[in-house]
Design a protein around this motif. Sequence first.
Motif, mmCIF file in Angstrom:
data_model
loop_
_atom_site.group_PDB
_atom_site.id
_atom_site.type_symbol
_atom_site.label_atom_id
_atom_site.label_comp_id
_atom_site.label_asym_id
_atom_site.label_seq_id
_atom_site.Cartn_x
_atom_site.Cartn_y
_atom_site.Cartn_z
ATOM 1 N N HIS A 553 14.587 -97.502 -17.115
ATOM 2 C CA HIS A 553 15.746 -97.793 -16.277
ATOM 3 C C HIS A 553 15.572 -97.173 -14.890
ATOM 4 C CE1 HIS A 553 19.787 -98.687 -15.095
ATOM 5 N NE2 HIS A 553 20.059 -97.387 -14.883
ATOM 6 N N VAL A 554 15.937 -97.956 -13.854
ATOM 7 C CA VAL A 554 15.896 -97.501 -12.468
ATOM 8 C C VAL A 554 17.300 -97.600 -11.917
ATOM 9 C CG1 VAL A 554 14.974 -97.896 -10.161
ATOM 10 C CG2 VAL A 554 13.510 -98.253 -12.157
ATOM 11 N N ALA A 555 17.818 -96.472 -11.409
ATOM 12 C CA ALA A 555 19.175 -96.423 -10.861
ATOM 13 C C ALA A 555 19.107 -96.402 -9.343
ATOM 14 C CB ALA A 555 19.898 -95.181 -11.376
ATOM 15 N N PHE A 556 19.795 -97.364 -8.733
ATOM 16 C CA PHE A 556 19.810 -97.453 -7.273
ATOM 17 C C PHE A 556 21.108 -96.884 -6.747
ATOM 18 C CE2 PHE A 556 21.071 -99.856 -3.456
ATOM 19 C CZ PHE A 556 20.067 -99.433 -2.592
ATOM 20 N N GLU A 557 21.025 -96.006 -5.741
ATOM 21 C CA GLU A 557 22.189 -95.381 -5.146
ATOM 22 C C GLU A 557 22.152 -95.633 -3.649
ATOM 23 O OE1 GLU A 557 21.939 -91.265 -6.063
ATOM 24 O OE2 GLU A 557 21.851 -91.569 -8.233
ATOM 25 N N GLY A 558 23.236 -96.220 -3.126
ATOM 26 C CA GLY A 558 23.298 -96.461 -1.698
ATOM 27 C C GLY A 558 24.159 -97.660 -1.380
#
Length: 685
Positions: A553-558
């Motif tokens: 899993h890759v979590a993107f923040e922004g």
Amino acid sequence: MTTFAIWSGGLSAFGFAAVAIWLHHRTLGRRASDKVLLAALLLTAGWGLSIALGGPASPAATLAETLRNAGWLTFLCALRKDRGTVPRTLQALFAVLFAVLLALAAWDVLGNGVIGPGEVIWRMLFSSGALVVVHNIYHLTGARRQSGLALALATVAMMWTYDLGLYLFALLPGTISVTLLYGRGLAVALLTPLLAVALRDTGKWRLSLSRQAAFRTASLGAIALYLGIAVLLGTVVGERSTAAGVTLMFLLSLGAIAAIPSDRVRATAKILLTKHFFRHRYDYRSEWMRFACTIGRAGADDLPIGTRVAKALADVLEAPAGLLLLREDEAWANSSGARVTFGAGGQWNWTADVSQAFAPQAVTLFEEHGHIADCDAVRAQEDALLPPAWLPPSMTQDDAVFAIVPLVHLERLVGLVLLARPVVARALDWEDFDVLRAAGRQAASYLAEAQGQARLTEARQFDEFNRRFAFVLHDIKNVVSQLGLIARNAERHADNPEFHVDMIATVQGAAVKMHDLLARLDGSGPARPMRTEDIPLASFLREAALDSAGGQHVAFEGPKGIAVSADPDVLRTILAHLIQNAAEAGNAGEAIRIAACLQGDAVALDVIDRGCGMDDDFLRCDLFRPFVSRKAGGFGLGAHESRALARSMGGDLTAASRIGEGSIFTLTLPAASARRRQTICRAAA
């Protein structure tokens, strides 16, 4: 006319006597040339006085003229002698001219004052020879850069030029010679002011006759002697038979035309002059300059290095051709006593077919002793160190090869140069051996440098291939790691339909990457030009995570509307490396965080993992160096390649890390335009 001659002679006597008195008070006792100059001035004054007392054609005047010429010729000899040893070529010319003056003096004493055609011709011969001496001293030394010396030599040359014209017209019918004879005293008197100006400071005069000047002196002297003999014989024979005189002049002219262009005549003359008139055979300065100019000049239109080496060494002996043989290292491994074969490295005008196989003993002799092989001496078995059996049979049976020069660099034989027989061959002596040995060592250094440069270029080509292979191998390793992550995650998510979709997309992406990598490896994949697009990060990162995270899993923040201006394929490559490293460094099942923020006209993208981290020394010195890695089986190319790609798009890649806390890789890229970001935000809403 007689009164005019008397007054002009008196004026000449007064002028030269005044200059002699003035010079006596300035330079008496300083140098031998000053004393001889004083004597020449007094003799010239005496000649003018003899004209004033007895007339220009009196026996006293002709004898005084001979003494005057002897004084000035002695001055030129003394002037040269004060500055060093007189070369033998110039000594010979001086000796000939003094002999002519001695004959003229005897003629003046025993001839009862009668000047016949024979004496006129001899005086013409002396005047032309004296002008040759002045010409060489003036033009071929530093006299032209010394105004005083140049003016003095020019004054003497004017005096003898007037005499040459006078006697030339004396052989022709007419009355102009009488006018020149009676006006000679005035003409010489007019030279006294110039001579006084020239003699203001004789101490600054410097002469240094070069070897080239000596050769030209001999050439001009030979020409003057030829003309004098031709005129003398033509006059004597022509008085008896016009046809015989014309035939003689024709034969002499024909002989001169045949001899002047001949290489053999010039070479023979040069050898004779060098052998009998100089202490050393070579002019080392000119030889070195010619050698350096020939071998050191490289350009698009110049000869290859091998040809230049052969030509430079051939020029030393004036050989018409040269052949360079280069050492072949694989042949040196042969210790069975078989002959050693050299490879052709270049040739200059070489046409003869010679064998290139030498006995090992000859190779050792060339390498350890730098032995110069005089092939004529070898054939005659007069070379004590080199038997004929050690050389190829073609060199001992045929006289095409004149000498063999070894090229030794750092006590290692680089090659051999074969020199063809010169037009005029001679036995080589110690001076030839010394010059050839020094030239051979210098040529060997040029060859060694050229060979080293060629090996360096080849090594760079291999290095470029190895570097390309290493980058491809690194990308293959990343693809294999992605497939390995899919295999490990399949055990936990085999029943998840979304995982199946991600797995299929990852495998398809891996196949495409493998195909591109194979194309890069064999060189069939052309370099694609960089293209820049406005890329929305949120959607792009989801696709990159599917291709690179292997199901993790890759979590993107922004902000959702953030976008960058970059090349999609290049950005995908960078993100694949960063996400792959984060997945390998982090714990299984732990999400990879990617945080993006806008910083003015740039976007900062942080890829964060919670792995083991890196120490400060590795982070500062080794992280972005190629082929340096702390991972088992790692190549250390990913970070180096990623930073280079980021900088090619106007961005950068930096890293921060702490041991036990993980690492943060920050990718900085140019932000998309404000209008494009607004469009992306409206689409995301």
